[in-house]
Design an enzyme around this catalytic site. Structure first.
Site, PDB file in Angstrom:
ATOM      1  N   ARG A   1      -9.942  23.794  51.585  1.00 20.48           N
ATOM      2  CA  ARG A   1     -11.009  23.629  52.306  1.00 20.48           C
ATOM      3  C   ARG A   1     -11.272  23.605  53.771  1.00 20.48           C
ATOM      4  O   ARG A   1     -10.792  23.008  54.229  1.00 20.48           O
ATOM      5  CB  ARG A   1     -10.678  22.024  51.554  1.00 20.48           C
TER       6      ARG A   1
ATOM      7  N   ARG B   1      -9.748  18.701  57.029  1.00 20.91           N
ATOM      8  CA  ARG B   1      -9.679  17.107  56.787  1.00 20.91           C
ATOM      9  C   ARG B   1      -7.582  17.388  57.476  1.00 20.91           C
ATOM     10  O   ARG B   1      -7.129  17.448  56.721  1.00 20.91           O
ATOM     11  CB  ARG B   1      -9.758  16.434  55.996  1.00 20.91           C
TER      12      ARG B   1
ATOM     13  N   LYS C   1     -16.361  15.828  43.717  1.00 23.23           N
ATOM     14  CA  LYS C   1     -17.756  14.654  43.177  1.00 23.23           C
ATOM     15  C   LYS C   1     -18.523  14.179  45.032  1.00 23.23           C
ATOM     16  O   LYS C   1     -19.828  14.140  44.637  1.00 23.23           O
ATOM     17  CB  LYS C   1     -16.437  12.740  44.002  1.00 23.23           C
TER      18      LYS C   1
ATOM     19  N   ARG D   1      -2.434  12.227  47.863  1.00 22.64           N
ATOM     20  CA  ARG D   1      -2.987  12.101  47.465  1.00 22.64           C
ATOM     21  C   ARG D   1      -3.644  11.907  45.607  1.00 22.64           C
ATOM     22  O   ARG D   1      -4.454  11.062  45.218  1.00 22.64           O
ATOM     23  CB  ARG D   1      -4.371  12.719  48.406  1.00 22.64           C
TER      24      ARG D   1
ATOM     25  N   ARG E   1     -12.282   2.702  43.458  1.00 17.98           N
ATOM     26  CA  ARG E   1     -10.567   3.736  43.482  1.00 17.98           C
ATOM     27  C   ARG E   1      -9.524   3.282  42.381  1.00 17.98           C
ATOM     28  O   ARG E   1      -8.072   3.969  42.272  1.00 17.98           O
ATOM     29  CB  ARG E   1      -9.959   4.153  44.903  1.00 17.98           C
TER      30      ARG E   1
HETATM   31  P1  AMP Z   1     -12.190  11.516  50.528  1.00 20.51           P
HETATM   32  O1  AMP Z   1     -13.219  11.337  51.478  1.00 20.51           O
HETATM   33  O2  AMP Z   1     -12.978  10.081  49.271  1.00 20.51           O
HETATM   34  O3  AMP Z   1     -11.439  11.795  49.156  1.00 20.51           O
HETATM   35  O4  AMP Z   1     -11.239   9.518  51.046  1.00 20.51           O
HETATM   36  C1  AMP Z   1     -10.994  10.206  51.962  1.00 20.51           C
HETATM   37  C2  AMP Z   1      -9.116   8.830  52.532  1.00 20.51           C
HETATM   38  O5  AMP Z   1     -10.277   7.701  52.108  1.00 20.51           O
HETATM   39  C3  AMP Z   1      -8.643   8.643  51.006  1.00 20.51           C
HETATM   40  O6  AMP Z   1      -7.393   9.182  50.601  1.00 20.51           O
HETATM   41  C4  AMP Z   1      -8.377   6.949  51.281  1.00 20.51           C
HETATM   42  O7  AMP Z   1      -7.230   7.315  51.994  1.00 20.51           O
HETATM   43  C5  AMP Z   1     -10.280   6.678  51.550  1.00 20.51           C
HETATM   44  N1  AMP Z   1      -9.751   5.921  50.767  1.00 20.51           N
HETATM   45  C6  AMP Z   1     -11.592   6.681  50.326  1.00 20.51           C
HETATM   46  N2  AMP Z   1     -12.047   5.879  49.737  1.00 20.51           N
HETATM   47  C7  AMP Z   1     -10.819   4.655  49.130  1.00 20.51           C
HETATM   48  C8  AMP Z   1     -11.483   4.226  48.275  1.00 20.51           C
HETATM   49  N3  AMP Z   1     -12.245   3.145  47.420  1.00 20.51           N
HETATM   50  N4  AMP Z   1     -10.125   3.166  48.324  1.00 20.51           N
HETATM   51  C9  AMP Z   1      -9.046   3.070  49.463  1.00 20.51           C
HETATM   52  N5  AMP Z   1      -9.396   4.364  50.164  1.00 20.51           N
HETATM   53  C10 AMP Z   1     -10.115   4.925  49.617  1.00 20.51           C
END
Ligand code: AMP
Length: 217
Positions: free
Chosen positions: A126, A159, A13, A170, A87
């Site tokens: 990653r 990360r 994404k 996740r 989400r």
């Molecule tokens: P990402 O980089 O999009 O994988 O986001 C990393 C982490 O940030 C996720 O695993 C969640 O813990 C938090 N996060 C990101 N976007 C959201 C969202 N829309 N709602 C809730 N938690 C989020």
């Protein structure tokens, strides 16, 4: 124009949202990036966010929605690609309402579909540039010099939430909370489903072709 990029962690994404944003001259709003900026600080909010993110849990809706609405309410540009938001259904509803208040609406939702086996392999190898966020992968996209970004020379890091157990959590959270959005957007006629396997450029081309076919660009 407002487009949501939807997909499991590791579906690509972020990479594709940046690419499409550049091609379509739209801004890129990634909640994960916004949260990582806050988490790097030495504040109570940073500690609170870390307590969710590092366990692979979603940040609570009130914090997440407020973070996005602050950006959206101040926004005056030509359009946004939302990456990692919404989400769950509560967040999707909040986004629909916020856009309706601006007398606007979501144009399309690009759903990048990747098998679970492929997601696990992608996430556990990653590495990301600390400076410019370019992603690399041990096997499929290694940097020319180990530990260093090809683009800007920045240091690569893994990360904390890409550890195997957290990755599994996740993915569980994704299937339970985020995957129902696929049906939600299908019903509204906004969903474009893209095969997310293959090279970054191939997937990027599929996305642009589908957006063209859908009359969005
Ligand atoms: P990402 O980089 O999009 O994988 O986001 C990393 C982490 O940030 C996720 O695993 C969640 O813990 C938090 N996060 C990101 N976007 C959201 C969202 N829309 N709602 C809730 N938690 C989020």
């Amino acid at each position: 124009m407002y487009i949501v990029f939807l997909g499991a962690p590791g579906a690509g994404k972020g990479t594709q949202a940046v690419k499409a944003g550049q091609a379509l001259k739209l801004d890129h709003l990634a909640t994960g990036d916004l949260f990582r900026q806050v988490q790097a600080q030495n504040t109570n909010t940073a500690r609170l966010l870390r307590s969710y993110v590092e366990k692979g849990q979603l940040v609570p809706d009130d914090i997440t929605i407020q973070t996005v609405l602050e950006q959206l309410n101040a926004y005056t540009g030509r359009g946004i690609i939302f990456d990692g938001f919404p989400r769950n259904l509560t967040q999707a509803d909040a986004l629909d309402n916020a856009l309706a208040e601006r007398e606007e609406s979501l144009d399309k939702v690009v759903y990048i579909k990747v098998s679970e086996k492929e997601l696990l392999s992608r996430l556990s190898g990653r590495w990301i540039c600390q400076k410019c966020q370019t992603p690399y992968h041990n096997v499929t996209a290694p940097p020319k010099i180990q530990g260093k970004c090809d683009r800007c020379g920045g240091k690569l890091y893994q990360r904390a939430d890409d550890a195997v157990e957290t990755v599994k959590k996740r993915l569980d959270v994704y299937f339970a909370e985020t995957a129902p959005l696929i049906d939600y957007y299908k019903r509204s006629g906004k969903l474009i489903e893209i095969d997310g396997e293959g090279s970054v450029d191939d997937v990027g081309r599929r996305i642009m072709d589908s957006l063209k076919t859908a009359g969005v660009v």
